[in-house]
Design an enzyme around this catalytic site. Sequence first.
Site, PDB file in Angstrom:
ATOM      1  CG  ASP A   1       4.035   5.393  -4.927  1.00  0.00           C
ATOM      2  OD1 ASP A   1       4.058   6.325  -4.117  1.00  0.00           O
ATOM      3  OD2 ASP A   1       3.224   4.462  -4.886  1.00  0.00           O
TER       4      ASP A   1
ATOM      5  CG  HIS B   1      -2.032   0.948   1.203  1.00  0.00           C
ATOM      6  ND1 HIS B   1      -2.293   1.784   0.155  1.00  0.00           N
ATOM      7  CD2 HIS B   1      -2.977   1.235   2.141  1.00  0.00           C
ATOM      8  CE1 HIS B   1      -3.329   2.545   0.432  1.00  0.00           C
ATOM      9  NE2 HIS B   1      -3.766   2.235   1.635  1.00  0.00           N
TER      10      HIS B   1
ATOM     11  CG  HIS C   1      -2.833   2.835 -10.139  1.00  0.00           C
ATOM     12  ND1 HIS C   1      -4.167   2.687  -9.842  1.00  0.00           N
ATOM     13  CD2 HIS C   1      -2.266   3.403  -9.054  1.00  0.00           C
ATOM     14  CE1 HIS C   1      -4.383   3.159  -8.638  1.00  0.00           C
ATOM     15  NE2 HIS C   1      -3.259   3.603  -8.135  1.00  0.00           N
TER      16      HIS C   1
HETATM   17  N1  CMC Z   1       6.534  -3.656 -14.396  1.00  0.00           N
HETATM   18  C1  CMC Z   1       6.487  -4.625 -15.332  1.00  0.00           C
HETATM   19  N2  CMC Z   1       5.361  -5.259 -15.686  1.00  0.00           N
HETATM   20  C2  CMC Z   1       4.241  -4.907 -15.073  1.00  0.00           C
HETATM   21  C3  CMC Z   1       4.208  -3.901 -14.081  1.00  0.00           C
HETATM   22  C4  CMC Z   1       5.411  -3.279 -13.761  1.00  0.00           C
HETATM   23  N3  CMC Z   1       5.439  -2.317 -12.830  1.00  0.00           N
HETATM   24  N4  CMC Z   1       2.944  -3.755 -13.636  1.00  0.00           N
HETATM   25  C5  CMC Z   1       2.217  -4.641 -14.327  1.00  0.00           C
HETATM   26  N5  CMC Z   1       2.991  -5.337 -15.185  1.00  0.00           N
HETATM   27  C6  CMC Z   1       2.563  -6.341 -16.152  1.00  0.00           C
HETATM   28  C7  CMC Z   1       2.215  -7.648 -15.438  1.00  0.00           C
HETATM   29  O1  CMC Z   1       3.335  -8.500 -15.367  1.00  0.00           O
HETATM   30  C8  CMC Z   1       1.148  -8.176 -16.355  1.00  0.00           C
HETATM   31  O2  CMC Z   1       1.782  -8.686 -17.516  1.00  0.00           O
HETATM   32  P1  CMC Z   1       1.220 -10.016 -18.260  1.00  0.00           P
HETATM   33  O3  CMC Z   1      -0.130  -9.623 -18.754  1.00  0.00           O
HETATM   34  O4  CMC Z   1       2.213 -10.308 -19.301  1.00  0.00           O
HETATM   35  O5  CMC Z   1       1.149 -11.072 -17.187  1.00  0.00           O
HETATM   36  C9  CMC Z   1       0.393  -6.934 -16.806  1.00  0.00           C
HETATM   37  O6  CMC Z   1       1.358  -5.877 -16.714  1.00  0.00           O
HETATM   38  C10 CMC Z   1      -0.835  -6.612 -15.929  1.00  0.00           C
HETATM   39  O7  CMC Z   1      -0.388  -6.465 -14.592  1.00  0.00           O
HETATM   40  P2  CMC Z   1      -1.263  -6.846 -13.322  1.00  0.00           P
HETATM   41  O8  CMC Z   1      -0.310  -7.345 -12.257  1.00  0.00           O
HETATM   42  O9  CMC Z   1      -2.406  -7.725 -13.705  1.00  0.00           O
HETATM   43  O10 CMC Z   1      -1.835  -5.442 -12.902  1.00  0.00           O
HETATM   44  P3  CMC Z   1      -2.530  -5.096 -11.517  1.00  0.00           P
HETATM   45  O11 CMC Z   1      -3.574  -4.117 -11.793  1.00  0.00           O
HETATM   46  O12 CMC Z   1      -2.915  -6.330 -10.758  1.00  0.00           O
HETATM   47  O13 CMC Z   1      -1.320  -4.452 -10.691  1.00  0.00           O
HETATM   48  C11 CMC Z   1       0.139  -2.851  -9.714  1.00  0.00           C
HETATM   49  C12 CMC Z   1      -1.182  -3.083 -10.478  1.00  0.00           C
HETATM   50  C13 CMC Z   1       0.232  -1.384  -9.308  1.00  0.00           C
HETATM   51  C14 CMC Z   1       0.159  -3.708  -8.433  1.00  0.00           C
HETATM   52  C15 CMC Z   1       1.305  -3.250 -10.640  1.00  0.00           C
HETATM   53  O14 CMC Z   1       1.262  -2.493 -11.824  1.00  0.00           O
HETATM   54  C16 CMC Z   1       2.658  -3.105  -9.941  1.00  0.00           C
HETATM   55  O15 CMC Z   1       3.062  -4.018  -9.217  1.00  0.00           O
HETATM   56  N6  CMC Z   1       3.354  -1.954 -10.151  1.00  0.00           N
HETATM   57  C17 CMC Z   1       4.636  -1.719  -9.504  1.00  0.00           C
HETATM   58  C18 CMC Z   1       4.408  -1.318  -8.056  1.00  0.00           C
HETATM   59  C19 CMC Z   1       3.929   0.109  -7.913  1.00  0.00           C
HETATM   60  O16 CMC Z   1       4.446   1.022  -8.514  1.00  0.00           O
HETATM   61  N7  CMC Z   1       2.908   0.290  -7.053  1.00  0.00           N
HETATM   62  C20 CMC Z   1       2.358   1.623  -6.764  1.00  0.00           C
HETATM   63  C21 CMC Z   1       0.949   1.765  -7.238  1.00  0.00           C
HETATM   64  S1  CMC Z   1       0.368   3.449  -7.063  1.00  0.00           S
HETATM   65  C22 CMC Z   1       0.097   3.632  -5.365  1.00  0.00           C
HETATM   66  C23 CMC Z   1      -1.300   4.069  -4.987  1.00  0.00           C
HETATM   67  O17 CMC Z   1      -2.122   4.455  -5.828  1.00  0.00           O
HETATM   68  O18 CMC Z   1      -1.600   4.005  -3.784  1.00  0.00           O
END
Ligand code: CMC
Length: 431
Positions: free
Chosen positions: A364, A269, A308
């Site tokens: 971030d 988070h 995100h």
């Molecule tokens: N780097 C590389 N690949 C990524 C990333 C990333 N940062 N984020 C998503 N992907 C890929 C993921 O591997 C998947 O690929 P494939 O379809 O080939 O399997 C695809 O993109 C979809 O990702 P997802 O995991 O299904 O997306 P999600 O909505 O579940 O996750 C997230 C969102 C924020 C957890 C993720 O993008 C992530 O881990 N980002 C890095 C951590 C980060 O910066 N977090 C801060 C979020 S903002 C804080 C807030 O608003 O409070």
Amino acid sequence: MTENHTLTVRDNRTGEEFELPITDGTVRASDFGQIGKTEDEPGLALYDPGFTNTASTRSAVTFIDGDKGILEYRGYPIEQLAEKSTFLEVAYLLIHGELPTREQHDQWVHEITFHTFVHENLKSQLQGFRYDAHPMGMLLSSVGALSTFYPEARNITDPDIRHDQIVRLIAKMPTLGAWSFRHAQGKPYVYPDNDLTYTENFLSMLFKMSEQKYNPDPRLAKALEVLFILHADHEQNCSTNAVRSVGSSQVDPYSAVSAGVAALYGPLHGGANEAVLKMLKRIGSKDKVPAFIDGVKNGDEKLMGFGHRVYKNFDPRATIIKKAVDDVFEVTGVNPLLEIAQELERIALEDDYFISRKLYPNVDFYSGLIYEALQFPPEMFTVLFAIPRTAGWLAQWLELVDDKEQKIARPKQIYTGDRRLDFVSAEERWK
Ligand code: CMC
């Protein structure tokens, strides 16, 4: 409701059909409860770990359209608030639902400013922590401890009493956050300076040493003001849900907010900007960026600060933060990691891997760089998130308390354990 705003559900176990009303794009989970209900069996329930598709409340505080990259507090776009407002005015807006008149504004700022001091016994409590205590652990316990200083806070039905606690919480969070920071450095705690603005006073409590009066650079105070506005609320995220869930037991707001701080403490988070900073340091130099990007595309790495759950086009907060980066570096000098961050962003935004997955910089990606330039250690980053988010938590808590539809939060479970085992006493089992 018009006639066709319903959902017809056929239970193939019995052939029975049910017509469930659709309101505001949702169906009531309790309406599913009538399906398959018999004297012996409960009706159908919905299974949704992580509440990924469950609305837990009606709310008029914050609107997000993730596809279009829209974030609004009480209907006002975040871009306008970040440019033209102050954190305390935004806090007023979140709490009261509308912008203040001049009198309301002045009264609000006066109230917050004159409640920044905390009881001396709380200072002793903070001093009792180990020298290396994490500031978030100190913050969450000291916010919870505030409830013992204001026992009247338990009367959550009295609007005047609620107001007093809201003022106290927004006023005292920077004091507790700054003292947690000073504690880790072995420096004396600095008392609030009521001549300064909210963010100036926070900077003073963080960085004042022997000078008579600490005068923070107005550009840094303004950048912090913008960051506070951007982090003030984000609708039903994990910590807000924690505040609402704990608040639904009708506990006092200090205890409910301490639950929010606890939720924010978790790395999924509040901790992503710290991870961005570690990543940039690991990459080390601009020329190593292409190899790092290859690693991300091969699945060996994650590009922290990108992507995100909700924003699939751009994160409006990231655009605003980029501007604040320039302002801060004008004062502090450029953080050498900025070059690496900019190169990462440039390459990623042109690369089909990131484009096709709708991965863009989030809030971030740049905030950690700003915090580091302001001399905050990474453990403080989440504290800097918790202080402004308190306004959002309290706005949501107020909404909860006044919402006649809300009940104590109590989800169902699908029980997977054993049943009706015969207990064998220890004496028998260990023979
Ligand atoms: N780097 C590389 N690949 C990524 C990333 C990333 N940062 N984020 C998503 N992907 C890929 C993921 O591997 C998947 O690929 P494939 O379809 O080939 O399997 C695809 O993109 C979809 O990702 P997802 O995991 O299904 O997306 P999600 O909505 O579940 O996750 C997230 C969102 C924020 C957890 C993720 O993008 C992530 O881990 N980002 C890095 C951590 C980060 O910066 N977090 C801060 C979020 S903002 C804080 C807030 O608003 O409070």
